[in-house]
Design a protein around this motif. Structure first.
Motif, short mmCIF file in Angstrom:
data_model
loop_
_atom_site.label_atom_id
_atom_site.label_comp_id
_atom_site.label_asym_id
_atom_site.label_seq_id
_atom_site.Cartn_x
_atom_site.Cartn_y
_atom_site.Cartn_z
N ARG A 55 0.45 -0.83 -0.06
CA ARG A 55 0.44 0.01 -0.07
C ARG A 55 0.69 1.15 -0.33
NH1 ARG A 55 -4.87 1.42 4.55
NH2 ARG A 55 -5.20 4.24 3.11
N ASP A 56 1.38 1.02 0.96
CA ASP A 56 2.51 2.69 0.47
C ASP A 56 4.64 1.85 1.04
OD1 ASP A 56 0.68 4.05 1.97
OD2 ASP A 56 -0.07 3.45 3.91
N GLY A 57 4.17 1.66 0.26
CA GLY A 57 5.68 1.07 0.48
C GLY A 57 6.64 2.37 -0.77
N PRO A 58 7.92 1.56 -1.44
CA PRO A 58 8.56 2.45 -2.28
C PRO A 58 7.87 2.70 -3.72
CG PRO A 58 10.23 0.45 -1.58
CD PRO A 58 8.62 0.17 -1.54
N HIS A 59 7.05 2.36 -4.36
CA HIS A 59 6.38 3.16 -5.32
C HIS A 59 5.15 4.31 -5.05
CE1 HIS A 59 3.77 0.46 -2.95
NE2 HIS A 59 2.47 1.04 -4.59
N THR A 60 5.19 3.95 -3.84
CA THR A 60 4.10 5.30 -3.85
C THR A 60 5.26 6.62 -2.87
OG1 THR A 60 4.44 4.83 -1.26
CG2 THR A 60 2.54 3.96 -3.07
N TRP A 61 6.90 6.64 -2.54
CA TRP A 61 7.86 7.26 -2.79
C TRP A 61 7.73 8.57 -3.37
CZ3 TRP A 61 12.03 3.73 -0.37
CH2 TRP A 61 11.83 3.04 0.61
N ARG A 62 7.72 9.56 -2.86
CA ARG A 62 8.08 11.25 -3.91
C ARG A 62 9.84 11.44 -3.72
NH1 ARG A 62 4.22 15.91 -1.94
NH2 ARG A 62 4.92 16.53 -3.97
N SER A 63 10.38 10.87 -5.21
CA SER A 63 11.78 10.80 -4.64
C SER A 63 12.25 12.03 -6.01
CB SER A 63 12.72 9.74 -4.97
OG SER A 63 12.10 9.38 -5.81
N ALA A 64 13.78 11.95 -6.40
CA ALA A 64 13.35 12.60 -7.68
C ALA A 64 13.80 11.69 -8.50
CB ALA A 64 15.46 13.24 -7.86
N THR A 67 18.80 5.59 0.53
CA THR A 67 17.65 4.31 -0.10
C THR A 67 16.63 4.66 0.58
OG1 THR A 67 18.26 2.49 0.87
CG2 THR A 67 19.26 2.96 -1.26
N GLU A 68 16.37 5.95 1.95
CA GLU A 68 14.92 5.70 1.96
C GLU A 68 14.28 7.51 1.90
OE1 GLU A 68 15.45 4.93 6.22
OE2 GLU A 68 16.40 2.79 6.14
N PRO A 69 13.21 7.19 2.13
CA PRO A 69 12.62 8.67 1.57
C PRO A 69 13.25 10.03 2.62
CG PRO A 69 11.02 7.45 2.41
CD PRO A 69 12.00 6.51 2.58
N ARG A 77 10.80 -7.30 5.09
CA ARG A 77 11.04 -6.91 3.65
C ARG A 77 11.80 -6.00 3.96
NH1 ARG A 77 12.59 -7.64 -1.54
NH2 ARG A 77 12.87 -5.07 -3.00
N ASN A 78 12.53 -4.71 3.71
CA ASN A 78 13.54 -3.37 4.09
C ASN A 78 14.17 -2.95 2.61
OD1 ASN A 78 15.71 -4.45 4.81
ND2 ASN A 78 15.46 -3.88 6.88
N ALA A 79 13.83 -3.41 1.37
CA ALA A 79 14.77 -3.39 0.42
C ALA A 79 13.75 -2.49 -0.52
CB ALA A 79 15.60 -4.53 0.06
N ARG A 80 14.68 -1.54 -1.01
CA ARG A 80 13.73 -0.38 -2.15
C ARG A 80 14.36 -1.13 -3.38
NH1 ARG A 80 15.90 6.18 -4.32
NH2 ARG A 80 13.44 6.23 -5.40
N PRO A 81 13.35 -1.51 -4.29
CA PRO A 81 13.56 -1.82 -5.71
C PRO A 81 14.80 -0.99 -6.62
CG PRO A 81 11.56 -2.32 -5.08
CD PRO A 81 12.30 -1.06 -4.40
N VAL A 82 15.72 -2.33 -7.40
CA VAL A 82 16.69 -1.61 -8.26
C VAL A 82 16.39 -0.27 -8.65
CG1 VAL A 82 17.92 -2.09 -9.55
CG2 VAL A 82 18.21 -3.57 -8.27
N GLN A 83 16.48 0.72 -9.30
CA GLN A 83 16.84 1.44 -9.57
C GLN A 83 16.84 1.76 -11.09
OE1 GLN A 83 14.48 4.56 -8.05
NE2 GLN A 83 13.64 2.04 -7.04
N GLU A 84 16.39 2.85 -11.86
CA GLU A 84 17.06 3.32 -13.17
C GLU A 84 18.30 2.87 -13.24
OE1 GLU A 84 16.26 1.82 -16.48
OE2 GLU A 84 14.34 0.97 -15.41
#
Length: 318
Positions: free
Chosen positions: A75-84, A257-259, A297-304
């Motif tokens: 629900r509120d995982g890394p896909h919802t985080w606001r980042s550059a 890797t954290e907000p 789990r506490n790992a952010r998914p791999v980024q581009e």
């Protein structure tokens, strides 16, 4: 004449002290004074350690001001985080796509073999964090292609319930069961949530036999299984957990890797995975989140990676 008088005075004093030592009230007085001295020393040490812990905690609040609310769920995982949109971490490291970079100045590790004044472990609800307090200079890394010295700040860990998806970074698209990330800040921006001045040194762990160096923290995790708990443990040199390396390591420009996932962090990836035993990994997996369940789990998914360069750094003496 004077010498004889001095000898006689010493003899009288010695006899008087011998007589006092036979009296119970005198022995009690000595014990009382000794206890007062011990209490004073303990109080002074605790006050000094509290002051140093305060210095350790202040940068944490600035660097990861929103980290207490980090969630890795659907629900509120890394896909919802606001980042550059760019220069984010972690990434996959493909050995066929790295650029060789040679330098004639080795990485310099200063103070990691020194014994800290104190070490504290904290379960913050989504990861395990280690802080170390030093009465003198804080350990630091310099040399290589770094533009300055970076001081140790804290260690955090990434894992999951499964051995094939615990780490944040991947090598050749393969995860490791555990990743240890060692945050450093530079002397100018130390502790500030800026877009520069951050160095993260990362170590991967492969499942193997028990690692005796990890046991210095594993044996104390039972005291912090509940989120929000902290425990001070017997201090040990940081190089127990962070073996120094000087060549054949990967590096790239990324982010925390954290907000709020600040950009401008330089990442160094240790070239060889370290060992961890199944028992040790199981103890880490017992830590619980703020809702009372185990941290699965506490790992952010791999980024581009985008157009960023990933370097294989090699030290070549001249």
């Amino acid at each position: 004449m004077g010498s004889s008088a001095s000898c006689e005075d010493c003899r009288v004093l010695f006899c008087w002290l011998c007589e006092l030592s036979q009296k119970n009230w005198f022995l009690l007085l000595l014990a009382f004074l000794g206890a007062l001295l011990l209490i004073w020393n303990c109080h002074t040490g605790v006050a000094l350690l509290d002051q140093l812990w305060g210095k350790c905690d202040q940068p944490s609040a600035q660097l990861q001001s929103q980290s207490t609310g980090v969630d890795y769920g659907a629900r509120d995982g890394p896909h919802t985080w606001r980042s550059a949109d760019n220069n984010q971490s972690p990434i996959n490291i493909d050995s066929d796509c790295v650029q060789l970079r040679c330098f004639d100045s080795p990485l310099i590790w200063v103070g990691y073999e020194e014994l800290p004044l104190g070490i504290r472990l904290t379960n913050n609800g989504h990861t395990l964090v280690l802080h170390a307090a030093f009465q003198g200079e804080t350990p630091c890394i310099d040399g290589g292609d770094l533009l300055g010295s970076f001081s140790f700040h804290e260690i955090s860990f990434r894992w999951s319930w499964y051995n094939d998806c615990g780490s944040e970074h991947t090598l050749e698209n393969a995860h490791f069961p555990l990743e240890m990330q060692c945050l450093h800040t530079d002397a100018i921006d130390n502790g500030h949530a800026s877009s520069r001045g951050l160095l993260m040194v990362s170590y991967m762990f492969s499942l193997s036999t028990d690692n005796p160096f990890l046991d210095v923290i594993i044996q104390h995790l039972v005291a912090i299984q509940t989120a929000g708990q902290s425990v001070e443990i017997p201090p040990f040199p940081l190089d127990y957990l962070m073996p120094a390396f000087h060549t054949e390591f990967y590096s790239y420009h990324g982010s925390l890797t954290e907000p709020p996932c600040h950009r401008g962090a330089e990442w160094f990836i240790h070239p060889i995975p370290l060992a961890i035993g199944e028992r040790q990994l199981h103890e880490i997996r017992k830590l619980r989140s703020r809702n009372g369940t185990r941290i699965t789990r506490n790992a952010r998914p791999v980024q581009e990676r985008g157009d960023r360069l990933v370097y294989l750094n090699r030290y070549e003496s001249t």
